[in-house]
Design a protein around this motif. Structure first.
Motif, short mmCIF file in Angstrom:
data_model
loop_
_atom_site.label_atom_id
_atom_site.label_comp_id
_atom_site.label_asym_id
_atom_site.label_seq_id
_atom_site.Cartn_x
_atom_site.Cartn_y
_atom_site.Cartn_z
N ALA A 142 2.20 -0.35 -5.01
CA ALA A 142 2.60 -1.06 -3.79
C ALA A 142 1.59 -0.83 -2.68
O ALA A 142 1.23 -1.75 -1.93
CB ALA A 142 3.99 -0.61 -3.36
N PHE A 143 1.11 0.40 -2.56
CA PHE A 143 0.13 0.74 -1.53
C PHE A 143 -1.17 -0.04 -1.75
O PHE A 143 -1.74 -0.61 -0.82
CB PHE A 143 -0.13 2.25 -1.57
CG PHE A 143 -1.13 2.74 -0.56
CD1 PHE A 143 -1.07 2.35 0.77
CD2 PHE A 143 -2.13 3.63 -0.93
CE1 PHE A 143 -1.99 2.81 1.70
CE2 PHE A 143 -3.05 4.10 -0.01
CZ PHE A 143 -2.98 3.68 1.31
N ARG A 144 -1.62 -0.09 -3.00
CA ARG A 144 -2.86 -0.81 -3.30
C ARG A 144 -2.71 -2.31 -3.01
O ARG A 144 -3.61 -2.94 -2.46
CB ARG A 144 -3.24 -0.59 -4.76
CG ARG A 144 -4.64 -1.10 -5.12
CD ARG A 144 -4.89 -0.92 -6.62
NE ARG A 144 -4.88 0.48 -7.01
CZ ARG A 144 -5.94 1.28 -6.96
NH1 ARG A 144 -7.09 0.82 -6.52
NH2 ARG A 144 -5.85 2.53 -7.35
N ALA A 145 -1.55 -2.86 -3.36
CA ALA A 145 -1.31 -4.29 -3.11
C ALA A 145 -1.32 -4.59 -1.62
O ALA A 145 -1.86 -5.62 -1.18
CB ALA A 145 0.02 -4.71 -3.73
N TYR A 146 -0.74 -3.68 -0.83
CA TYR A 146 -0.73 -3.90 0.62
C TYR A 146 -2.15 -3.85 1.18
O TYR A 146 -2.52 -4.69 2.01
CB TYR A 146 0.14 -2.84 1.31
CG TYR A 146 0.23 -3.05 2.80
CD1 TYR A 146 1.19 -3.90 3.34
CD2 TYR A 146 -0.67 -2.44 3.66
CE1 TYR A 146 1.26 -4.12 4.70
CE2 TYR A 146 -0.61 -2.66 5.03
CZ TYR A 146 0.36 -3.50 5.54
OH TYR A 146 0.41 -3.72 6.89
N LEU A 147 -2.94 -2.89 0.73
CA LEU A 147 -4.31 -2.79 1.21
C LEU A 147 -5.11 -4.04 0.85
O LEU A 147 -5.85 -4.58 1.69
CB LEU A 147 -4.98 -1.55 0.61
CG LEU A 147 -4.45 -0.18 1.05
CD1 LEU A 147 -5.19 0.93 0.31
CD2 LEU A 147 -4.58 0.01 2.55
N GLN A 148 -4.97 -4.50 -0.37
CA GLN A 148 -5.71 -5.68 -0.81
C GLN A 148 -5.30 -6.92 -0.02
O GLN A 148 -6.15 -7.73 0.36
CB GLN A 148 -5.49 -5.90 -2.30
CG GLN A 148 -6.15 -4.84 -3.18
CD GLN A 148 -5.83 -5.01 -4.66
OE1 GLN A 148 -4.91 -5.75 -5.03
NE2 GLN A 148 -6.59 -4.34 -5.51
N ALA A 149 -4.00 -7.04 0.26
CA ALA A 149 -3.51 -8.21 0.99
C ALA A 149 -4.01 -8.23 2.43
O ALA A 149 -4.11 -9.30 3.05
CB ALA A 149 -1.99 -8.24 0.97
N ASN A 150 -4.33 -7.06 2.95
CA ASN A 150 -4.75 -6.97 4.35
C ASN A 150 -6.21 -6.57 4.51
O ASN A 150 -6.64 -6.20 5.61
CB ASN A 150 -3.85 -5.98 5.09
CG ASN A 150 -2.43 -6.48 5.25
OD1 ASN A 150 -2.12 -7.22 6.18
ND2 ASN A 150 -1.55 -6.10 4.32
N ASP A 151 -6.98 -6.66 3.41
CA ASP A 151 -8.42 -6.35 3.43
C ASP A 151 -8.69 -4.96 4.01
O ASP A 151 -9.57 -4.77 4.85
CB ASP A 151 -9.19 -7.41 4.24
CG ASP A 151 -9.15 -8.78 3.57
OD1 ASP A 151 -9.20 -8.82 2.33
OD2 ASP A 151 -9.05 -9.79 4.29
N LEU A 152 -7.91 -3.99 3.55
CA LEU A 152 -8.06 -2.61 4.01
C LEU A 152 -8.54 -1.74 2.85
O LEU A 152 -8.42 -2.11 1.68
CB LEU A 152 -6.73 -2.08 4.55
CG LEU A 152 -6.14 -2.83 5.74
CD1 LEU A 152 -4.75 -2.31 6.06
CD2 LEU A 152 -7.05 -2.70 6.96
N GLU A 153 -9.09 -0.59 3.20
CA GLU A 153 -9.56 0.34 2.19
C GLU A 153 -8.91 1.70 2.40
O GLU A 153 -8.38 1.99 3.47
CB GLU A 153 -11.08 0.48 2.25
CG GLU A 153 -11.83 -0.81 1.92
CD GLU A 153 -13.34 -0.63 1.93
OE1 GLU A 153 -13.78 0.50 2.26
OE2 GLU A 153 -14.05 -1.58 1.61
#
Length: 223
Positions: A147-158
């Motif tokens: 879930a954390f990885r999906a959120y980062l990817q959706a918001n262009d975060l690292e």
């Protein structure tokens, strides 16, 4: 629970009353660290008093329904988190920069009638928070990281995945809960989760709902 130079294990290690800092959207959890910029005179006085005593203050949100007291101050949520001041720096312009580390959650049993400009409450601590390993083994770590990885990817975060991989479950769940950019209601739900496993499940559910809404909004914008 080791916090700074202090160790908290039993109810007697904690005061029965605590000064509180109402702040909407702020989430402090056991073991987590929160930086604060203190500038209001009443809270500067609160920090001075805390530093002269047990170095503890309570972070708590104003009531989620917006209810106000007769004096115009907001009512408080019933659950907050006690934090120990582990560092303090004076800025030279009248402010304090402090770092709080969470000790344990507490339930407000009574707000006290006090003469201080800051508010104080009698508290009932969540003693289970003082345990060294609060059921961290029960956390579904793969689901949380997904879930954390999906959120980062959706918001262009690292993220620093090396640090994430080294973090123990309790630290990981609480750190992600504190940094998650969700609203006061979601933050309070994370705070009041019965245990670490439930908090992780709540965080996953909130994240999945947020991502689903973002997908719907994106789809609507294309129509």
């Amino acid at each position: 629970m080791q916090v700074g130079n202090a160790r908290y294990r039993l109810a007697r290690d904690l005061p029965s009353r605590i000064p509180v800092f109402p702040l909407a959207g702020a989430l402090l959890l056991p073991g987590g660290r929160m930086p604060l910029n203190i500038f209001e005179p009443r809270y500067l006085e609160m920090i001075d008093e805390a530093m002269a005593g047990p170095r503890l203050i309570g972070m708590i949100q104003p009531s989620l329904d917006g209810a106000l007291r007769d004096d115009g101050e907001p009512e408080l949520c019933s659950v907050g988190c006690a934090g120990r001041i582990i560092s303090l720096a004076e800025t030279g312009d009248g402010r304090y920069l402090i770092s709080l580390q969470g000790v344990c959650r507490f339930r407000v049993t009574d707000e006290l009638a006090v003469k201080t400009p800051f508010r104080q409450c009698r508290m009932a601590p969540f003693l289970a928070d003082l345990e060294e390993d609060p059921a961290g083994a029960e956390v579904d770590r793969p689901a949380l990281l997904k879930a954390f990885r999906a959120y980062l990817q959706a918001n262009d975060l690292e993220a620093d995945w090396e640090s994430v991989s080294r973090a123990e479950n309790a630290m990981l769940v609480n750190a992600l809960s504190m940094m998650a950019p969700y609203g006061p209601a979601e933050k309070q739900a994370l705070l009041e989760a019965a245990d670490l496993k439930t908090r992780a499940e709540t965080l996953i559910a909130i994240t999945e709902i947020t991502l689903a809404r973002e997908d719907e909004d994106f789809g609507s914008s294309l129509q």
